[in-house]
Design a protein around this motif. Sequence first.
Motif, PDB file in Angstrom:
ATOM      1  N   ARG A 167     -22.821  19.838  29.545  1.00 31.36           N
ATOM      2  CA  ARG A 167     -22.397  20.678  30.768  1.00 31.36           C
ATOM      3  C   ARG A 167     -20.952  20.798  30.726  1.00 31.36           C
ATOM      4  O   ARG A 167     -20.091  20.108  30.742  1.00 31.36           O
ATOM      5  CB  ARG A 167     -23.000  19.979  31.813  1.00 31.36           C
ATOM      6  N   PHE A 168     -20.621  22.240  31.045  1.00 25.40           N
ATOM      7  CA  PHE A 168     -19.306  22.699  31.536  1.00 25.40           C
ATOM      8  C   PHE A 168     -18.724  22.565  32.779  1.00 25.40           C
ATOM      9  O   PHE A 168     -19.643  22.719  33.652  1.00 25.40           O
ATOM     10  CB  PHE A 168     -19.026  23.957  30.985  1.00 25.40           C
ATOM     11  N   HIS A 169     -17.707  21.724  33.105  1.00 24.16           N
ATOM     12  CA  HIS A 169     -17.362  21.720  34.288  1.00 24.16           C
ATOM     13  C   HIS A 169     -16.972  23.030  34.857  1.00 24.16           C
ATOM     14  O   HIS A 169     -16.307  23.801  33.918  1.00 24.16           O
ATOM     15  CB  HIS A 169     -16.292  20.666  34.660  1.00 24.16           C
ATOM     16  N   ARG A 170     -16.787  23.678  35.793  1.00 26.48           N
ATOM     17  CA  ARG A 170     -16.152  24.901  36.208  1.00 26.48           C
ATOM     18  C   ARG A 170     -14.701  25.102  36.405  1.00 26.48           C
ATOM     19  O   ARG A 170     -14.045  26.202  36.733  1.00 26.48           O
ATOM     20  CB  ARG A 170     -16.839  25.319  37.519  1.00 26.48           C
ATOM     21  N   GLY A 171     -13.835  24.056  36.506  1.00 28.78           N
ATOM     22  CA  GLY A 171     -12.508  24.288  36.783  1.00 28.78           C
ATOM     23  C   GLY A 171     -11.836  25.027  36.096  1.00 28.78           C
ATOM     24  O   GLY A 171     -10.829  25.693  36.494  1.00 28.78           O
ATOM     25  N   ALA A 172     -11.955  25.151  34.722  1.00 26.64           N
ATOM     26  CA  ALA A 172     -11.221  25.926  33.810  1.00 26.64           C
ATOM     27  C   ALA A 172     -11.484  27.543  34.095  1.00 26.64           C
ATOM     28  O   ALA A 172     -10.575  28.334  34.189  1.00 26.64           O
ATOM     29  CB  ALA A 172     -11.728  25.586  32.397  1.00 26.64           C
ATOM     30  N   PHE A 173     -12.665  27.681  34.681  1.00 22.63           N
ATOM     31  CA  PHE A 173     -12.894  29.178  34.670  1.00 22.63           C
ATOM     32  C   PHE A 173     -12.617  29.589  36.085  1.00 22.63           C
ATOM     33  O   PHE A 173     -12.202  30.637  36.361  1.00 22.63           O
ATOM     34  CB  PHE A 173     -14.615  29.319  34.469  1.00 22.63           C
ATOM     35  N   TYR A 174     -12.588  28.548  37.018  1.00 23.46           N
ATOM     36  CA  TYR A 174     -12.056  28.693  38.351  1.00 23.46           C
ATOM     37  C   TYR A 174     -10.603  29.207  38.092  1.00 23.46           C
ATOM     38  O   TYR A 174      -9.837  30.207  38.901  1.00 23.46           O
ATOM     39  CB  TYR A 174     -12.144  27.740  39.309  1.00 23.46           C
ATOM     40  N   MET A 175      -9.831  28.299  37.532  1.00 23.25           N
ATOM     41  CA  MET A 175      -8.303  28.710  37.126  1.00 23.25           C
ATOM     42  C   MET A 175      -8.139  29.993  36.530  1.00 23.25           C
ATOM     43  O   MET A 175      -7.037  30.647  36.582  1.00 23.25           O
ATOM     44  CB  MET A 175      -7.618  27.579  36.291  1.00 23.25           C
ATOM     45  N   ALA A 176      -9.134  30.094  35.637  1.00 23.59           N
ATOM     46  CA  ALA A 176      -8.966  31.726  34.747  1.00 23.59           C
ATOM     47  C   ALA A 176      -8.949  32.764  35.903  1.00 23.59           C
ATOM     48  O   ALA A 176      -8.226  33.777  35.806  1.00 23.59           O
ATOM     49  CB  ALA A 176      -9.856  31.763  33.639  1.00 23.59           C
ATOM     50  N   GLU A 177      -9.962  32.427  36.835  1.00 28.07           N
ATOM     51  CA  GLU A 177     -10.100  33.472  38.037  1.00 28.07           C
ATOM     52  C   GLU A 177      -8.852  33.593  38.722  1.00 28.07           C
ATOM     53  O   GLU A 177      -8.355  34.739  38.963  1.00 28.07           O
ATOM     54  CB  GLU A 177     -11.186  33.225  38.578  1.00 28.07           C
ATOM     55  N   GLN A 178      -8.149  32.239  39.275  1.00 29.79           N
ATOM     56  CA  GLN A 178      -7.281  32.388  39.927  1.00 29.79           C
ATOM     57  C   GLN A 178      -6.008  32.863  39.489  1.00 29.79           C
ATOM     58  O   GLN A 178      -5.114  33.797  40.232  1.00 29.79           O
ATOM     59  CB  GLN A 178      -6.897  30.964  40.501  1.00 29.79           C
ATOM     60  N   PHE A 179      -5.735  32.743  38.395  1.00 29.67           N
ATOM     61  CA  PHE A 179      -4.450  33.168  37.558  1.00 29.67           C
ATOM     62  C   PHE A 179      -4.633  34.617  36.689  1.00 29.67           C
ATOM     63  O   PHE A 179      -3.673  35.079  36.307  1.00 29.67           O
ATOM     64  CB  PHE A 179      -4.213  32.114  36.236  1.00 29.67           C
ATOM     65  N   GLY A 180      -5.695  35.058  36.815  1.00 26.46           N
ATOM     66  CA  GLY A 180      -6.066  36.207  36.416  1.00 26.46           C
ATOM     67  C   GLY A 180      -6.116  36.410  34.549  1.00 26.46           C
ATOM     68  O   GLY A 180      -5.524  37.223  34.080  1.00 26.46           O
ATOM     69  N   LEU A 181      -6.777  35.297  34.190  1.00 29.11           N
ATOM     70  CA  LEU A 181      -6.618  35.083  32.616  1.00 29.11           C
ATOM     71  C   LEU A 181      -7.948  35.375  31.892  1.00 29.11           C
ATOM     72  O   LEU A 181      -8.608  35.378  32.392  1.00 29.11           O
ATOM     73  CB  LEU A 181      -6.222  33.563  32.466  1.00 29.11           C
ATOM     74  N   ASP A 182      -7.608  36.056  30.837  1.00 28.62           N
ATOM     75  CA  ASP A 182      -8.537  36.009  29.757  1.00 28.62           C
ATOM     76  C   ASP A 182      -9.094  34.673  29.287  1.00 28.62           C
ATOM     77  O   ASP A 182      -8.358  33.625  29.424  1.00 28.62           O
ATOM     78  CB  ASP A 182      -8.376  36.736  28.531  1.00 28.62           C
ATOM     79  N   ILE A 183     -10.188  34.666  28.557  1.00 26.20           N
ATOM     80  CA  ILE A 183     -10.766  33.504  28.216  1.00 26.20           C
ATOM     81  C   ILE A 183     -10.950  33.577  26.722  1.00 26.20           C
ATOM     82  O   ILE A 183     -11.478  34.532  26.163  1.00 26.20           O
ATOM     83  CB  ILE A 183     -12.020  33.059  28.806  1.00 26.20           C
ATOM     84  N   VAL A 184     -10.450  32.651  26.171  1.00 28.22           N
ATOM     85  CA  VAL A 184     -10.392  32.324  24.439  1.00 28.22           C
ATOM     86  C   VAL A 184     -11.566  31.340  24.032  1.00 28.22           C
ATOM     87  O   VAL A 184     -10.915  30.087  24.340  1.00 28.22           O
ATOM     88  CB  VAL A 184      -9.289  32.507  23.907  1.00 28.22           C
ATOM     89  N   PRO A 185     -12.597  31.410  23.671  1.00 26.31           N
ATOM     90  CA  PRO A 185     -13.336  30.156  23.265  1.00 26.31           C
ATOM     91  C   PRO A 185     -13.115  29.944  21.859  1.00 26.31           C
ATOM     92  O   PRO A 185     -12.821  30.663  20.948  1.00 26.31           O
ATOM     93  CB  PRO A 185     -14.907  31.048  23.396  1.00 26.31           C
ATOM     94  N   VAL A 186     -12.998  28.522  21.538  1.00 28.81           N
ATOM     95  CA  VAL A 186     -12.624  28.011  20.353  1.00 28.81           C
ATOM     96  C   VAL A 186     -13.806  27.048  19.976  1.00 28.81           C
ATOM     97  O   VAL A 186     -14.010  26.051  20.702  1.00 28.81           O
ATOM     98  CB  VAL A 186     -11.408  27.556  20.330  1.00 28.81           C
ATOM     99  N   VAL A 187     -14.567  27.369  19.084  1.00 29.14           N
ATOM    100  CA  VAL A 187     -15.549  26.437  18.944  1.00 29.14           C
ATOM    101  C   VAL A 187     -15.236  25.248  17.707  1.00 29.14           C
ATOM    102  O   VAL A 187     -14.929  25.925  16.548  1.00 29.14           O
ATOM    103  CB  VAL A 187     -17.124  26.967  18.393  1.00 29.14           C
TER     104      VAL A 187
END
Length: 247
Positions: A167-187
């Motif tokens: 399960r992914f915690h939502r904190g990273a995605f909340y911060m991305a929304e707050q700071f207006g950031l794109d998301i770069v997934p690295v697998v």
Amino acid sequence: MTKLAITIRQIIYTFVMIAYFLVLSILMSIWSVVAMSISGNKARSKESLHKCMQRITRFTINHIPGTSYEYRNITHEKFDKPSMIVSNHQSSIDLLAMMSLTDKMVILTNKRAWENPVTHLLIKNLDFLPTYALEDNMEKLAQLVKEGYSIMVFPEGTRTLDGKIHRFHRGAFYMAEQFGLDIVPVVIDGLFEIYSKKAWLLSPGKFSVEVLPRIIRKENAGIDYRITCKNVHKLFIDKHEEMCNNR
């Protein structure tokens, strides 16, 4: 090769890796303190420290004893625009893999890494921050983004115990929304088999890191960060399954 010979080889590989990491961490910690203390331009010193660590970790990740490493970046992501970089978490080696990607990145660490006496000074001078104190550091993170730094998070929060993506915690995605950031997934794939959370010895093997296409914030405007978290989590599961099948 006999079982005894294999075990001896693994012990040697592990000793070399740990010794290298400890010596490097101590030397870089000392250098970072000296550089920050005597420099009249702390911002430039910090940039130099980041560049140095990227070069070192890039060399290290390509020369882990008994392993081979493949890096894939089909969209030629340059990490020149601040983003939220998210990755699955298979091993303690993951941190080296992430640091090798770009010098313009700060990583959010767990309490264990933040309080480690060997690495604390180094990661503090790199402006890495602890995940347990994010609310107190939002302004600092916003400033780092303004300075051109991406933020890197392992949204699972801890290393996997079975090699699967949890399960992914939502904190990273909340911060991305707050700071207006794109998301770069690295697998990441293969590091669980090489050096898992429960492993005492480093095992030989192949591992890979793949940078997926950047998820543009403007193109996903209006999508709640919780939905983004679910979508990115599914993306990781599907991609990791594909990587496992292609080994």
